[in-house]
Design an enzyme around this catalytic site. Structure first.
Site, PDB file in Angstrom:
ATOM      1  N   GLY A 169       0.820  -1.213   0.000  1.00 22.44           N
ATOM      2  CA  GLY A 169       0.000   0.000   0.000  1.00 22.44           C
ATOM      3  C   GLY A 169       0.852   1.261   0.000  1.00 22.44           C
TER       4      GLY A 169
ATOM      5  N   THR B 239      -3.619  -4.256  -0.947  1.00 20.12           N
ATOM      6  CA  THR B 239      -4.168  -3.946   0.379  1.00 20.12           C
ATOM      7  C   THR B 239      -5.669  -4.169   0.338  1.00 20.12           C
ATOM      8  OG1 THR B 239      -4.732  -2.172   1.939  1.00 20.12           O
ATOM      9  CG2 THR B 239      -4.188  -1.470  -0.270  1.00 20.12           C
TER      10      THR B 239
ATOM     11  N   ASP C 150      -7.726  -2.475   1.843  1.00 20.95           N
ATOM     12  CA  ASP C 150      -8.420  -1.205   2.097  1.00 20.95           C
ATOM     13  C   ASP C 150      -8.923  -0.485   0.840  1.00 20.95           C
ATOM     14  OD1 ASP C 150      -7.734  -1.706   4.707  1.00 20.95           O
ATOM     15  OD2 ASP C 150      -6.006  -0.365   4.704  1.00 20.95           O
TER      16      ASP C 150
ATOM     17  N   MET D 117     -12.773  -3.451   8.643  1.00 21.13           N
ATOM     18  CA  MET D 117     -11.484  -2.761   8.539  1.00 21.13           C
ATOM     19  C   MET D 117     -11.519  -1.685   7.449  1.00 21.13           C
ATOM     20  SD  MET D 117      -8.462  -5.500   8.981  1.00 21.13           S
ATOM     21  CE  MET D 117      -7.865  -5.931  10.609  1.00 21.13           C
TER      22      MET D 117
ATOM     23  N   ARG E 145      -8.795   0.933   7.710  1.00 24.14           N
ATOM     24  CA  ARG E 145      -7.959   1.994   8.263  1.00 24.14           C
ATOM     25  C   ARG E 145      -8.686   3.329   8.202  1.00 24.14           C
ATOM     26  NH1 ARG E 145      -2.464   1.526   9.416  1.00 24.14           N
ATOM     27  NH2 ARG E 145      -2.302  -0.311   8.112  1.00 24.14           N
TER      28      ARG E 145
ATOM     29  N   GLN F 194     -11.309 -10.782   7.996  1.00 25.11           N
ATOM     30  CA  GLN F 194     -11.546 -10.343   6.613  1.00 25.11           C
ATOM     31  C   GLN F 194     -10.254 -10.117   5.832  1.00 25.11           C
ATOM     32  OE1 GLN F 194     -13.318  -6.084   7.073  1.00 25.11           O
ATOM     33  NE2 GLN F 194     -12.638  -6.921   9.017  1.00 25.11           N
TER      34      GLN F 194
HETATM   35  O1  F6P Z   1      -4.131  -1.962   5.753  1.00 25.94           O
HETATM   36  C1  F6P Z   1      -4.775  -3.174   5.951  1.00 25.94           C
HETATM   37  C2  F6P Z   1      -5.304  -3.253   7.372  1.00 25.94           C
HETATM   38  O2  F6P Z   1      -5.918  -4.516   7.534  1.00 25.94           O
HETATM   39  C3  F6P Z   1      -6.253  -2.145   7.776  1.00 25.94           C
HETATM   40  O3  F6P Z   1      -7.556  -2.319   7.303  1.00 25.94           O
HETATM   41  C4  F6P Z   1      -6.145  -2.204   9.277  1.00 25.94           C
HETATM   42  O4  F6P Z   1      -6.453  -0.961   9.862  1.00 25.94           O
HETATM   43  C5  F6P Z   1      -4.692  -2.544   9.486  1.00 25.94           C
HETATM   44  O5  F6P Z   1      -4.245  -3.164   8.294  1.00 25.94           O
HETATM   45  C6  F6P Z   1      -4.428  -3.466  10.638  1.00 25.94           C
HETATM   46  O6  F6P Z   1      -3.058  -3.639  10.739  1.00 25.94           O
HETATM   47  P1  F6P Z   1      -2.366  -4.746  11.641  1.00 25.94           P
HETATM   48  O7  F6P Z   1      -2.669  -6.081  11.047  1.00 25.94           O
HETATM   49  O8  F6P Z   1      -0.928  -4.414  11.588  1.00 25.94           O
HETATM   50  O9  F6P Z   1      -2.995  -4.612  12.985  1.00 25.94           O
END
Ligand code: F6P
Length: 326
Positions: A105, A129, A131, A173, A175, A258
């Site tokens: 990303g 990603t 997102d 999710m 972000r 997810q």
């Molecule tokens: O960027 C992908 C993502 O899954 C986001 O949707 C989420 O906020 C973040 O990564 C979570 O990150 P980690 O797995 O490092 O907690």
């Protein structure tokens, strides 16, 4: 044209279903062009630590259907430092690697952009990603699978929510972006949604909730993007409960569920096209660009633009989600 001979591929940031299909496409396309291919394990951390191995065509067999990333991934703090990046460059130099395909990303592109300005390594990126928040592509690898998984979860929650006449806040999710929430809400026929890109007040929501219960809508599914400005599902549910304690309110956070699982056909095809396109882009001499697919055509966006410009959910789709939920 470029006369590169040795290409490395790595995944970085959060994993996404379809990354393996992209790695496979990079390795096989590069092999087809008689390039030597290397896999960097663990993203930028692996580049710094020299965790780099030769990949042959056969090494990427039997992975197209697998979620996660066989190359592992990480969010590297050391790569933010010049010392870290210098060590990474030495490792690439030792193996005479002259080009890289990074899959990830915005953070991944930012690292690649700085690194390839500092060092003579040709770099192209592929958007991986869940997102979908990357400028320069209609969809990112992993988004479709992740929305399918979230919708399947909401379908299950619907069964129990309707049986008990409960109000569910379901967090997905994304972000800081609401793409997953928007498509999940549309695809699951949710009653309402909270996105970071909109400011829906609790007061308006409570009014809407009271109205819908007067229409004898006895259960409700509300999709909440984790980056929503009023808070995630838990915080929202607490605020709403104070206003309407008569509702039997529950919260489900879908979380990392997810992000795993076998990629959808859309993600496999998207990843294959982008992996194939990335190697061709390197051979064409393209540098510091991110690939994407816009209106079914491969597109190229400078890392600079991909990092600084933002993609926002389609306003008409948001309007539609609300109209169809009535
Ligand atoms: O960027 C992908 C993502 O899954 C986001 O949707 C989420 O906020 C973040 O990564 C979570 O990150 P980690 O797995 O490092 O907690």
């Amino acid at each position: 044209m470029s006369n590169i001979k040795r290409v490395a591929v790595f995944t970085s940031g959060g994993d996404a279903p379809g990354m393996n299909a992209a790695v496979r496409a990079v390795v096989r396309t590069a092999s087809y062009h008689d390039l030597h291919v290397y896999g960097i394990y663990g993203g930028y951390e692996g580049m710094i630590n020299g965790n780099i191995k030769r990949l042959e065509k056969g090494d990427v067999g039997n992975i197209i259907h697998r979620g996660g990333t066989i190359l592992k991934t990480a969010r590297s703090m050391e790569f933010h430092t010049k010392e870290g990046r210098d060590r990474a460059y030495e490792n690439l130099q030792d193996l005479q690697i002259d080009a890289c395909v990074c899959i990830g990303g915005n953070g991944t592109y930012t690292g690649a952009n700085i690194f390839s300005k500092e060092n003579p390594i040709q770099m192209v990126g592929i958007p991986g990603t869940i997102d979908n928040d990357i400028y320069g592509t209609d969809a990112t690898i992993g988004f479709d699978t992740s929305v399918n998984t979230a919708i399947e979860a909401v379908d299950r929650i619907r069964d129990t929510a309707s049986s008990h006449n409960r109000l569910f806040f379901i967090e997905v999710m994304g972000r800081h972006a609401g793409f997953i929430a928007l498509n999940t809400a549309i695809g699951s026929g949710a009653g309402n949604l909270f996105l970071p890109e909109e400011d829906e007040s609790i007061e308006d929501f409570v009014l809407w909730l009271k109205k819908s219960s007067r229409r004898r809508k006895l259960f409700n599914l509300i999709i909440v993007a984790e980056g929503n400005t009023e808070g995630g599902a838990t915080a929202l549910a607490e605020k709403v409960k104070n206003e309407v304690p008569e509702f039997d309110t529950k919260v489900t956070v879908i979380g990392h569920l997810q992000r795993g699982g076998s990629p959808s056909s859309m993600d496999r095809v998207l990843a294959s096209r982008l992996g194939y396109g990335a190697v061709n882009a390197l051979l064409d001499g393209r540098d510091r660009v991110a690939l994407g697919i816009i209106n079914d055509e491969i597109s190229y966006t400078s890392f600079e633009d991909a990092i600084t410009k933002s993609k926002v959910p389609n306003q008409e789709l948001i309007k539609m989600a609300r109209i169809l939920a009535m």
